[in-house]
Motif scaffolding. Structure first.
Motif, PDB file in Angstrom:
ATOM      1  N   GLY A   8       0.772  -1.237   0.000  1.00  0.00           N
ATOM      2  CA  GLY A   8       0.000   0.000   0.000  1.00  0.00           C
ATOM      3  C   GLY A   8       0.801   1.283   0.000  1.00  0.00           C
ATOM      4  N   GLY A   9       2.115   1.201   0.050  1.00  0.00           N
ATOM      5  CA  GLY A   9       2.913   2.417   0.036  1.00  0.00           C
ATOM      6  C   GLY A   9       2.879   3.089  -1.323  1.00  0.00           C
ATOM      7  N   GLY A  10       3.472   4.296  -1.384  1.00  0.00           N
ATOM      8  CA  GLY A  10       3.517   5.003  -2.648  1.00  0.00           C
ATOM      9  C   GLY A  10       3.868   6.461  -2.460  1.00  0.00           C
ATOM     10  N   LEU A  11       3.679   7.225  -3.534  1.00  0.00           N
ATOM     11  CA  LEU A  11       3.951   8.660  -3.537  1.00  0.00           C
ATOM     12  C   LEU A  11       2.624   9.404  -3.408  1.00  0.00           C
ATOM     13  CD1 LEU A  11       5.779  11.148  -4.061  1.00  0.00           C
ATOM     14  CD2 LEU A  11       5.386  10.753  -6.509  1.00  0.00           C
ATOM     15  N   VAL A  12       2.564  10.352  -2.486  1.00  0.00           N
ATOM     16  CA  VAL A  12       1.340  11.116  -2.264  1.00  0.00           C
ATOM     17  C   VAL A  12       1.711  12.559  -1.974  1.00  0.00           C
ATOM     18  CG1 VAL A  12       1.280  10.545   0.206  1.00  0.00           C
ATOM     19  CG2 VAL A  12      -0.849  11.142  -0.978  1.00  0.00           C
ATOM     20  N   GLN A  13       0.831  13.479  -2.330  1.00  0.00           N
ATOM     21  CA  GLN A  13       1.075  14.895  -2.070  1.00  0.00           C
ATOM     22  C   GLN A  13       0.772  15.231  -0.611  1.00  0.00           C
ATOM     23  OE1 GLN A  13      -1.237  17.124  -4.917  1.00  0.00           O
ATOM     24  NE2 GLN A  13       0.333  16.927  -6.492  1.00  0.00           N
ATOM     25  N   PRO A  14       1.383  16.287  -0.091  1.00  0.00           N
ATOM     26  CA  PRO A  14       1.053  16.717   1.273  1.00  0.00           C
ATOM     27  C   PRO A  14      -0.453  16.946   1.423  1.00  0.00           C
ATOM     28  CG  PRO A  14       3.000  17.869   0.498  1.00  0.00           C
ATOM     29  CD  PRO A  14       2.475  17.093  -0.678  1.00  0.00           C
ATOM     30  N   GLY A  15      -0.975  16.496   2.551  1.00  0.00           N
ATOM     31  CA  GLY A  15      -2.406  16.581   2.801  1.00  0.00           C
ATOM     32  C   GLY A  15      -3.187  15.385   2.302  1.00  0.00           C
ATOM     33  N   GLY A  16      -2.537  14.515   1.548  1.00  0.00           N
ATOM     34  CA  GLY A  16      -3.205  13.357   0.989  1.00  0.00           C
ATOM     35  C   GLY A  16      -3.292  12.187   1.954  1.00  0.00           C
ATOM     36  N   SER A  17      -3.796  11.062   1.441  1.00  0.00           N
ATOM     37  CA  SER A  17      -4.017   9.877   2.256  1.00  0.00           C
ATOM     38  C   SER A  17      -3.471   8.636   1.574  1.00  0.00           C
ATOM     39  CB  SER A  17      -5.520   9.684   2.499  1.00  0.00           C
ATOM     40  OG  SER A  17      -6.069  10.760   3.215  1.00  0.00           O
ATOM     41  N   SER A  85      -3.989  13.248   6.167  1.00  0.00           N
ATOM     42  CA  SER A  85      -3.310  14.538   6.393  1.00  0.00           C
ATOM     43  C   SER A  85      -1.794  14.369   6.396  1.00  0.00           C
ATOM     44  CB  SER A  85      -3.778  15.150   7.718  1.00  0.00           C
ATOM     45  OG  SER A  85      -5.177  15.333   7.723  1.00  0.00           O
ATOM     46  N   LEU A  86      -1.310  13.689   5.386  1.00  0.00           N
ATOM     47  CA  LEU A  86       0.115  13.364   5.350  1.00  0.00           C
ATOM     48  C   LEU A  86       0.980  14.597   5.177  1.00  0.00           C
ATOM     49  CD1 LEU A  86      -0.155  10.053   3.379  1.00  0.00           C
ATOM     50  CD2 LEU A  86       0.991  10.316   5.578  1.00  0.00           C
ATOM     51  N   LYS A  87       2.159  14.535   5.809  1.00  0.00           N
ATOM     52  CA  LYS A  87       3.128  15.625   5.787  1.00  0.00           C
ATOM     53  C   LYS A  87       4.448  15.114   5.204  1.00  0.00           C
ATOM     54  CE  LYS A  87       1.251  17.147  10.245  1.00  0.00           C
ATOM     55  NZ  LYS A  87       1.577  17.441  11.668  1.00  0.00           N
ATOM     56  N   PRO A  88       5.267  15.987   4.674  1.00  0.00           N
ATOM     57  CA  PRO A  88       6.572  15.521   4.156  1.00  0.00           C
ATOM     58  C   PRO A  88       7.387  14.763   5.201  1.00  0.00           C
ATOM     59  CG  PRO A  88       6.126  17.744   3.384  1.00  0.00           C
ATOM     60  CD  PRO A  88       5.031  17.409   4.362  1.00  0.00           C
ATOM     61  N   GLU A  89       7.249  15.127   6.456  1.00  0.00           N
ATOM     62  CA  GLU A  89       8.012  14.431   7.506  1.00  0.00           C
ATOM     63  C   GLU A  89       7.480  13.024   7.800  1.00  0.00           C
ATOM     64  OE1 GLU A  89       6.624  17.495   7.675  1.00  0.00           O
ATOM     65  OE2 GLU A  89       5.817  17.897   9.688  1.00  0.00           O
ATOM     66  N   ASP A  90       6.378  12.632   7.176  1.00  0.00           N
ATOM     67  CA  ASP A  90       5.898  11.264   7.288  1.00  0.00           C
ATOM     68  C   ASP A  90       6.607  10.336   6.303  1.00  0.00           C
ATOM     69  OD1 ASP A  90       2.617  12.597   7.747  1.00  0.00           O
ATOM     70  OD2 ASP A  90       3.897  11.722   9.303  1.00  0.00           O
ATOM     71  N   THR A  91       7.430  10.902   5.434  1.00  0.00           N
ATOM     72  CA  THR A  91       8.163  10.095   4.472  1.00  0.00           C
ATOM     73  C   THR A  91       9.094   9.126   5.191  1.00  0.00           C
ATOM     74  OG1 THR A  91       8.063  11.770   2.743  1.00  0.00           O
ATOM     75  CG2 THR A  91       9.870  10.172   2.611  1.00  0.00           C
ATOM     76  N   ALA A  92       8.961   7.836   4.881  1.00  0.00           N
ATOM     77  CA  ALA A  92       9.743   6.810   5.563  1.00  0.00           C
ATOM     78  C   ALA A  92       9.409   5.453   4.948  1.00  0.00           C
ATOM     79  CB  ALA A  92       9.416   6.777   7.056  1.00  0.00           C
ATOM     80  N   VAL A  93      10.192   4.453   5.322  1.00  0.00           N
ATOM     81  CA  VAL A  93       9.798   3.066   5.070  1.00  0.00           C
ATOM     82  C   VAL A  93       8.961   2.624   6.270  1.00  0.00           C
ATOM     83  CG1 VAL A  93      10.561   0.705   4.681  1.00  0.00           C
ATOM     84  CG2 VAL A  93      11.879   2.615   3.723  1.00  0.00           C
ATOM     85  N   TYR A  94       7.790   2.091   5.985  1.00  0.00           N
ATOM     86  CA  TYR A  94       6.857   1.668   7.031  1.00  0.00           C
ATOM     87  C   TYR A  94       6.908   0.150   7.147  1.00  0.00           C
ATOM     88  CZ  TYR A  94       4.911   6.322   7.526  1.00  0.00           C
ATOM     89  OH  TYR A  94       4.748   7.671   7.795  1.00  0.00           O
ATOM     90  N   TYR A  95       7.037  -0.323   8.382  1.00  0.00           N
ATOM     91  CA  TYR A  95       7.133  -1.750   8.674  1.00  0.00           C
ATOM     92  C   TYR A  95       6.019  -2.174   9.626  1.00  0.00           C
ATOM     93  CZ  TYR A  95      12.032  -1.148   7.193  1.00  0.00           C
ATOM     94  OH  TYR A  95      13.185  -0.866   6.498  1.00  0.00           O
ATOM     95  N   CYS A  96       5.499  -3.376   9.427  1.00  0.00           N
ATOM     96  CA  CYS A  96       4.686  -3.964  10.482  1.00  0.00           C
ATOM     97  C   CYS A  96       5.513  -5.038  11.178  1.00  0.00           C
ATOM     98  CB  CYS A  96       3.372  -4.528   9.955  1.00  0.00           C
ATOM     99  SG  CYS A  96       3.488  -5.877   8.777  1.00  0.00           S
ATOM    100  N   ALA A  97       5.163  -5.292  12.427  1.00  0.00           N
ATOM    101  CA  ALA A  97       5.937  -6.218  13.235  1.00  0.00           C
ATOM    102  C   ALA A  97       5.022  -6.882  14.263  1.00  0.00           C
ATOM    103  CB  ALA A  97       7.068  -5.480  13.943  1.00  0.00           C
ATOM    104  N   ALA A  98       5.432  -8.051  14.738  1.00  0.00           N
ATOM    105  CA  ALA A  98       4.641  -8.817  15.705  1.00  0.00           C
ATOM    106  C   ALA A  98       5.376  -8.932  17.030  1.00  0.00           C
ATOM    107  CB  ALA A  98       4.336 -10.207  15.151  1.00  0.00           C
ATOM    108  N   ASP A  99       4.635  -8.743  18.119  1.00  0.00           N
ATOM    109  CA  ASP A  99       5.173  -8.837  19.477  1.00  0.00           C
ATOM    110  C   ASP A  99       4.729 -10.169  20.079  1.00  0.00           C
ATOM    111  OD1 ASP A  99       4.714  -6.825  22.531  1.00  0.00           O
ATOM    112  OD2 ASP A  99       5.818  -8.665  22.132  1.00  0.00           O
ATOM    113  N   PRO A 100       5.623 -11.164  20.158  1.00  0.00           N
ATOM    114  CA  PRO A 100       5.232 -12.472  20.679  1.00  0.00           C
ATOM    115  C   PRO A 100       5.022 -12.482  22.188  1.00  0.00           C
ATOM    116  CG  PRO A 100       7.565 -12.452  20.231  1.00  0.00           C
ATOM    117  CD  PRO A 100       7.024 -11.132  19.740  1.00  0.00           C
ATOM    118  N   GLY A 101       5.372 -11.378  22.847  1.00  0.00           N
ATOM    119  CA  GLY A 101       5.238 -11.328  24.296  1.00  0.00           C
ATOM    120  C   GLY A 101       3.874 -10.902  24.788  1.00  0.00           C
TER     121      GLY A 101
END
Length: 126
Positions: A8-17, A85-101
């Protein structure tokens, strides 16, 4: 078999979703809390949201509270993250992760999460 797969990642303009999705293996779905993290270039990986095996247990970092929403899709065994309401500072690689604890969302400390997806790039730019 991959246990966590982001999409679901991609390029989006500021303020987008964008809507990110993390496909979760059956065992993880039933027993482990799932978190979303992100890592921008040159920065530490930061926890932004998590959800337990029941929808009642959620948490958001202050940086995304009110803009991002985490949810579980029982029909797909997926944990989604709606980014508004995305901002330029939201630019990143997004990861999901599982907590076995824990089956509940109790932590966004990355060392508590033993299983990680491959990540999906989100770029916010005009």
């Amino acid at each position: 078999q991959e246990q966590l797969v982001e999409s679901g990642g991609g390029l989006v303009q500021p303020g987008g979703s964008l809507r990110l999705s993390c496909a979760v293996s059956a065992f993880f779905w039933d027993y482990y809390a799932i978190g979303w993290f992100r890592q921008a270039p040159g920065k530490e990986r930061e926890g932004i949201s998590c959800i337990g095996t029941s929808d009642s247990s959620t948490y958001y970092a202050d940086s995304v509270k009110g803009r991002f929403t985490i949810s579980r899709d029982n029909s797909k065994n997926a944990v989604d993250l709606q980014l508004n309401s995305l901002k330029p500072e939201d630019t990143a690689v997004y990861y999901c992760a599982a907590d076995p604890g824990s089956a509940d969302c109790q932590s966004l400390i990355k060392t508590d999460y033993d299983y990680w997806g491959q990540g999906t790039q989100v770029t916010v730019s005009s």
